[in-house]
Design a protein around this motif. Structure first.
Motif, PDB file in Angstrom:
ATOM      1  N   PRO A  27       0.828  -1.208   0.000  1.00 44.89           N
ATOM      2  CA  PRO A  27       0.000   0.000   0.000  1.00 44.89           C
ATOM      3  C   PRO A  27       0.867   1.265   0.000  1.00 44.89           C
ATOM      4  O   PRO A  27       0.532   2.252  -0.649  1.00 44.89           O
ATOM      5  CB  PRO A  27      -0.821  -0.113   1.289  1.00 44.89           C
ATOM      6  N   GLN A  28       1.992   1.222   0.699  1.00 41.80           N
ATOM      7  CA  GLN A  28       2.891   2.372   0.749  1.00 41.80           C
ATOM      8  C   GLN A  28       3.399   2.738  -0.644  1.00 41.80           C
ATOM      9  O   GLN A  28       3.552   3.922  -0.969  1.00 41.80           O
ATOM     10  CB  GLN A  28       4.082   2.100   1.684  1.00 41.80           C
ATOM     11  N   HIS A  29       3.645   1.739  -1.473  1.00 46.38           N
ATOM     12  CA  HIS A  29       4.094   1.995  -2.845  1.00 46.38           C
ATOM     13  C   HIS A  29       3.004   2.733  -3.621  1.00 46.38           C
ATOM     14  O   HIS A  29       3.288   3.697  -4.339  1.00 46.38           O
ATOM     15  CB  HIS A  29       4.469   0.681  -3.538  1.00 46.38           C
ATOM     16  N   LEU A  30       1.763   2.318  -3.471  1.00 46.20           N
ATOM     17  CA  LEU A  30       0.661   3.008  -4.142  1.00 46.20           C
ATOM     18  C   LEU A  30       0.483   4.428  -3.614  1.00 46.20           C
ATOM     19  O   LEU A  30       0.212   5.353  -4.385  1.00 46.20           O
ATOM     20  CB  LEU A  30      -0.640   2.223  -3.993  1.00 46.20           C
ATOM     21  N   TYR A  31       0.651   4.620  -2.316  1.00 44.18           N
ATOM     22  CA  TYR A  31       0.554   5.968  -1.755  1.00 44.18           C
ATOM     23  C   TYR A  31       1.629   6.869  -2.362  1.00 44.18           C
ATOM     24  O   TYR A  31       1.367   8.026  -2.693  1.00 44.18           O
ATOM     25  CB  TYR A  31       0.699   5.954  -0.232  1.00 44.18           C
ATOM     26  N   ARG A  32       2.848   6.327  -2.541  1.00 41.58           N
ATOM     27  CA  ARG A  32       3.917   7.110  -3.152  1.00 41.58           C
ATOM     28  C   ARG A  32       3.598   7.455  -4.599  1.00 41.58           C
ATOM     29  O   ARG A  32       3.789   8.590  -5.033  1.00 41.58           O
ATOM     30  CB  ARG A  32       5.248   6.351  -3.087  1.00 41.58           C
ATOM     31  N   LEU A  33       3.118   6.457  -5.367  1.00 41.02           N
ATOM     32  CA  LEU A  33       2.754   6.713  -6.760  1.00 41.02           C
ATOM     33  C   LEU A  33       1.667   7.779  -6.852  1.00 41.02           C
ATOM     34  O   LEU A  33       1.725   8.675  -7.698  1.00 41.02           O
ATOM     35  CB  LEU A  33       2.279   5.421  -7.436  1.00 41.02           C
ATOM     36  N   ALA A  34       0.681   7.678  -5.986  1.00 38.56           N
ATOM     37  CA  ALA A  34      -0.419   8.651  -5.986  1.00 38.56           C
ATOM     38  C   ALA A  34       0.090  10.037  -5.593  1.00 38.56           C
ATOM     39  O   ALA A  34      -0.259  11.031  -6.221  1.00 38.56           O
ATOM     40  CB  ALA A  34      -1.519   8.188  -5.030  1.00 38.56           C
ATOM     41  N   SER A  35       0.927  10.098  -4.588  1.00 38.07           N
ATOM     42  CA  SER A  35       1.474  11.375  -4.120  1.00 38.07           C
ATOM     43  C   SER A  35       2.303  12.053  -5.209  1.00 38.07           C
ATOM     44  O   SER A  35       2.277  13.278  -5.349  1.00 38.07           O
ATOM     45  CB  SER A  35       2.346  11.133  -2.889  1.00 38.07           C
ATOM     46  N   ASP A  36       3.023  11.252  -5.992  1.00 36.47           N
ATOM     47  CA  ASP A  36       3.858  11.788  -7.077  1.00 36.47           C
ATOM     48  C   ASP A  36       3.070  12.025  -8.363  1.00 36.47           C
ATOM     49  O   ASP A  36       3.633  12.462  -9.361  1.00 36.47           O
ATOM     50  CB  ASP A  36       5.026  10.841  -7.362  1.00 36.47           C
TER      51      ASP A  36
END
Length: 75
Positions: A27-36
């Motif tokens: 989930p952290q990877h998706l949060y990073r992708l979304a944030s970027d």
């Protein structure tokens, strides 16, 4: 069933944990992708959600052309 089929059959927005499970990422990877701004998403009351159609198109745009054409011939 392919990842794209799993995503496309969804009728409602995907939660971070649901998409993470399908894509086999954290989930952290998706949060990073979304944030970027690297993956299409939207927010509802502060929670990130993913439109299945947009995510499927996003994934298709990232597949190498050889992989896409090879899958088309096999199917």
């Amino acid at each position: 069933m392919s990842i794209l089929e799993q995503i496309e059959q969804r009728a409602s927005a995907l939660k971070v944990n649901e998409l993470a499970e399908i894509l086999r990422v954290t989930p952290q990877h998706l949060y990073r992708l979304a944030s970027d701004g690297l993956i299409p998403c939207f927010r509802i009351a502060g929670a990130i959600r993913f439109d299945p159609h947009d995510v499927a198109e996003w994934l298709r745009s990232r597949q190498p052309k050889m992989v896409r054409s090879r899958r088309l011939r096999v199917a």
